[in-house]
Design a protein around this motif. Structure first.
Motif, PDB file in Angstrom:
ATOM      1  N   THR A 102      13.954   5.342   1.904  1.00  0.00           N
ATOM      2  CA  THR A 102      12.791   5.547   2.767  1.00  0.00           C
ATOM      3  C   THR A 102      11.598   4.772   2.233  1.00  0.00           C
TER       4      THR A 102
ATOM      5  N   MET B 195       0.832  -1.200   0.000  1.00  0.00           N
ATOM      6  CA  MET B 195       0.000   0.000   0.000  1.00  0.00           C
ATOM      7  C   MET B 195       0.871   1.256   0.000  1.00  0.00           C
ATOM      8  N   MET B 196       1.986   1.170   0.678  1.00  0.00           N
ATOM      9  CA  MET B 196       2.816   2.365   0.789  1.00  0.00           C
ATOM     10  C   MET B 196       3.908   2.401  -0.284  1.00  0.00           C
TER      11      MET B 196
ATOM     12  N   HIS C 200       4.106  -4.917   8.900  1.00  0.00           N
ATOM     13  CA  HIS C 200       3.548  -5.011  10.255  1.00  0.00           C
ATOM     14  C   HIS C 200       2.826  -3.692  10.512  1.00  0.00           C
ATOM     15  N   PRO C 201       1.583  -3.598  10.135  1.00  0.00           N
ATOM     16  CA  PRO C 201       0.917  -2.308  10.269  1.00  0.00           C
ATOM     17  C   PRO C 201       0.824  -1.887  11.731  1.00  0.00           C
ATOM     18  N   ALA C 202       1.345  -0.699  12.001  1.00  0.00           N
ATOM     19  CA  ALA C 202       1.253  -0.162  13.351  1.00  0.00           C
ATOM     20  C   ALA C 202      -0.094   0.539  13.487  1.00  0.00           C
TER      21      ALA C 202
ATOM     22  N   TYR D  59       9.412   5.835  -6.556  1.00  0.00           N
ATOM     23  CA  TYR D  59       9.529   6.298  -7.933  1.00  0.00           C
ATOM     24  C   TYR D  59      10.950   6.064  -8.396  1.00  0.00           C
TER      25      TYR D  59
ATOM     26  N   ILE E  64      19.172  12.461  -3.843  1.00  0.00           N
ATOM     27  CA  ILE E  64      17.822  12.496  -3.282  1.00  0.00           C
ATOM     28  C   ILE E  64      17.042  11.258  -3.703  1.00  0.00           C
TER      29      ILE E  64
ATOM     30  N   THR F 299      11.889   1.246   3.286  1.00  0.00           N
ATOM     31  CA  THR F 299      11.635   1.116   4.723  1.00  0.00           C
ATOM     32  C   THR F 299      10.150   1.196   5.020  1.00  0.00           C
ATOM     33  N   ILE F 300       9.476   2.152   4.353  1.00  0.00           N
ATOM     34  CA  ILE F 300       8.040   2.283   4.591  1.00  0.00           C
ATOM     35  C   ILE F 300       7.316   1.020   4.139  1.00  0.00           C
TER      36      ILE F 300
ATOM     37  N   GLN G  24       5.823   5.182  -3.037  1.00  0.00           N
ATOM     38  CA  GLN G  24       6.961   6.044  -2.812  1.00  0.00           C
ATOM     39  C   GLN G  24       8.153   5.772  -3.706  1.00  0.00           C
TER      40      GLN G  24
ATOM     41  N   LEU H 227      18.040   8.395  -1.589  1.00  0.00           N
ATOM     42  CA  LEU H 227      17.470   8.485  -0.240  1.00  0.00           C
ATOM     43  C   LEU H 227      15.993   8.139  -0.264  1.00  0.00           C
ATOM     44  N   MET H 228      15.298   8.616  -1.324  1.00  0.00           N
ATOM     45  CA  MET H 228      13.877   8.342  -1.427  1.00  0.00           C
ATOM     46  C   MET H 228      13.615   6.854  -1.578  1.00  0.00           C
TER      47      MET H 228
END
Lengths: 512, 132
Positions: B31, B1-2, B41-43, B7, B24, B34-35, B5, B27-28
């Motif tokens: 992240t 779902m996430m 494990h949905p918090a 791209y 950049i 990681t997301i 990001q 780095l993107m």
């Protein structure tokens, strides 16, 4: 040095008092207040919508007007929050918690009066801090080279990304997205066009107004359409109701002072958004209150403290924006962008070279806040009526103003298309719970970060370690690293506690 | 779902101008990954979840209205564009009828004429039929 500041301030009052400047400041406050009251419109959409209107003006009145719009809309937002439980602007969500119960008790007028007094008090305090802190900061700021500026900007970006509400990782990724959006266009150093995807219009950078209106205007509309409850009846108010009694004043006084201090502290820190400031002020007030259970049921302190915090933060936020060129949050980024469009680069030079602008702005804050009080006392009835404008009329009209506003920025229809594009992107991000305001921060800071980074590396002959070798820069790098490490630490802690909970839950299920 | 990001926008430029965007982008990607890993494990979110309702009529009308503004602004001039954007987006709201949308659009056209054409002199002719 303080005497010098006072002399400059006096000069600033003269600038702000010029009939021409005074008029634009007044118009800014009035329009800002008007837009802020309208449901679904916050400071960000107000400023970005009216930004194109200021292009025809001279710099000083333009900036005075934008600043007026900013605090005017902030004040207007509180009216909707208190009277109708509609937080038009996220920072006011906290004000709803206690403001609306007060309205239900028939004390909405008092709540508004308290809001007005605490805003005025907090803004005045913020302005005083600004007057005396800016010269001090400036002395230091002149020693800053590209290396130091890069480090501070990095700190601002990291704070802006991680300290907003919601997941820190998502905030960081949005900041990065903003940085990338800032890189679109012709590269300053080499003249190479980047990320234009074949559109010749994109060689001239993405338009700030288009980005802001897409992310904050169109996105809001797309999310809110058919979902805003029609407001049928609001309370009627007379200005006599707004005068709080002496007992209520006493109740509000210390929360007001504490809220002001919280706001000042957070205003000086780069990257902390207004929402988190008001939430913290509220939490603090509830913690030290003698009867915390009264909060949420109409405690006066619960209105006074967050409102004071948000207004003192607003003023103090201008310090890093104007004197260092580093905006604290998305609204400041927008104002910074406006200054750049008007051909002024904020930074230590601004205060010396454009002294009339800087001190005039400070003086106009004070005048603007007085205007706000004068304006709101007789007009409160009108604002309440405005709150009842149905969303179905408001939305199409606002959309039209957005389209024309963006078009007139550069007389380009292509940029209207950009608005739609960013509006759609914004909806996707918001529905996936990514915060959108770091994008704007990243976008405005992006080119500056890149430029300073390159210059710093160039000056040090390609040694990247220069950022930790220079003392001032090293301090900021250290703070940035600490913020990041703390965030990671908290994230791991949270993950562990969730896992513990789950294990417990599993154990309870297993024996049965 | 996430994963929206990650791209991958290639940095085709030579090392000079492409350096910063590449950093950049990298780095993107980190992240993003990681997301995406975190999403396994949905918090539990602390903020109450708002149910996400699809509102196709509103969405389509708003998007169409902006497109119409661009197209009509290009081929027809300011007034037709104004009418189109207000009328179409007004139809997006379920409470609006054809009639109220028409009246609102007509009113906004008047406002547009007075404010933007007479007072602010926006550089777009009120009517034009040329195809540039």
């Amino acid at each position: 040095m303080i005497e010098q500041a006072l002399v400059d301030l006096w000069h600033g009052f003269a600038v702000a008092g010029e009939p021409h400047n005074l008029m634009w400041s007044f118009i800014g406050v009035l329009i800002g207040n008007l837009i802020g009251v309208l449901p679904g419109m916050g400071a960000l959409s107000a400023i970005s919508m009216l930004l194109p209107l200021t292009y025809g003006l001279h710099v000083v009145p333009a900036v005075l007007m934008l600043a007026g719009i900013f605090y005017g809309s902030q004040y207007g937002g509180a009216i909707g929050a208190i009277l109708l439980n509609l937080p038009c602007h996220p920072p006011h969500a906290v004000t709803c918690l206690d403001g609306y119960p007060l309205t239900k008790q028939g004390r909405g007028g008092t709540a508004l009066g308290i809001t007005m007094i605490s805003s005025f008090f907090a803004a005045s305090f913020g302005i005083l801090v600004m007057v005396f802190a800016s010269p001090l900061l400036l002395k230091v700021a002149f020693k800053f080279g590209p290396t130091e500026i890069f480090s501070i900007m990095l700190l601002g970006l990291v704070c802006g990304g991680t300290l907003s509400r919601g997941s820190a990782l998502k905030g960081v990724s949005m900041t990065l997205f903003g940085l990338l959006a800032g890189a679109v266009g012709t590269d300053v150093n080499s003249g190479v066009a980047r990320f234009t995807f074949g559109f010749p219009e994109l060689t001239d950078k993405l338009e700030l107004v288009a980005l802001a209106l897409g992310l904050f205007g169109v996105t809001e509309f797309l999310i809110n359409i058919n979902r805003m409850d029609a407001v049928i009846a609001g309370p009627t108010l007379k200005w006599r109701d707004m005068r709080p009694s002496r007992g209520e004043m006493k109740e509000a006084f210390w929360p007001m002072v504490r809220g002001t201090l919280v706001g000042t502290l957070f205003g000086a820190m780069p990257g902390t958004g207004p929402t988190i400031t008001t939430f913290l002020a509220y939490a603090l007030e509830r913690k030290i209150s003698k009867n915390p259970e009264s909060f949420g049921k109409g405690a006066i302190a619960g209105v006074a403290s967050p409102e004071a915090a948000s207004h003192s933060k607003t003023q103090v936020d201008f310090i890093p924006t104007m004197s260092l060129g580093i905006p604290g949050d998305a609204v400041m980024a927008l104002i910074l962008g406006a200054l750049l469009i008007h051909g002024i680069t904020p930074g230590p030079e601004l205060v010396t070279q454009h002294a009339d602008l800087f001190w005039g702005l400070i003086a106009s804050f004070w005048i603007g806040n007085i205007l706000l009080v004068i304006l709101n006392v007789p007009l409160i009835g009108l604002w309440v009526k405005l709150l009842r404008v149905p969303y179905r009329f408001l939305l199409p009209s606002a959309l039209f103003f957005i389209a024309v506003g963006v078009y007139s920025t550069n007389n380009s229809l292509f940029e209207v298309g950009e608005v739609l594009f960013f509006g759609l992107i914004g909806v996707v991000f918001v529905s996936l719970k990514f915060p959108v305001s770091p994008i704007l921060l990243g976008y405005v800071l992006g080119p500056m970060v890149e430029e300073n980074f390159r210059r710093a590396v160039l000056l040090s002959n390609g040694e990247i370690s220069v950022f930790v070798e220079k003392p001032i820069s090293a301090v900021f790098m250290g703070i940035t690293a600490t913020v990041l490490l703390l965030q990671i630490y908290f994230a791991i802690q949270r993950g562990r506690s969730i896992r513990l909970c789950r294990r417990k839950a599993n154990k309870e299920h297993l024996p049965g | 779902m996430m994963q929206a990001q990650t791209y991958q926008i290639g940095t085709l430029d030579d090392m000079g101008p492409g350096y910063f965007p590449f950093a950049i982008g990298a780095l993107m990607a980190i992240t993003g990954i990681t997301i995406a890993l975190g999403a396994r494990h949905p918090a539990k979110d602390l903020i109450a979840e708002k149910s996400f309702v699809f509102e196709w009529r509103g969405w389509i009308c708003i998007c169409l209205s902006i497109v119409a503004f661009v197209v009509l602004g290009h081929f027809g001039g300011l007034l037709p564009a104004t009418f189109a954007i207000v009328f179409l987006s007004a139809l997006g709201d379920r409470e609006n009828t054809w009639k109220s949308a028409l009246i609102l659009a007509a009113l906004m056209c008047c406002v547009c004429f007075v404010v933007f054409s007479l007072l602010l002199r926006v550089q777009l002719p009120l009517f034009q039929w040329s195809i540039r």
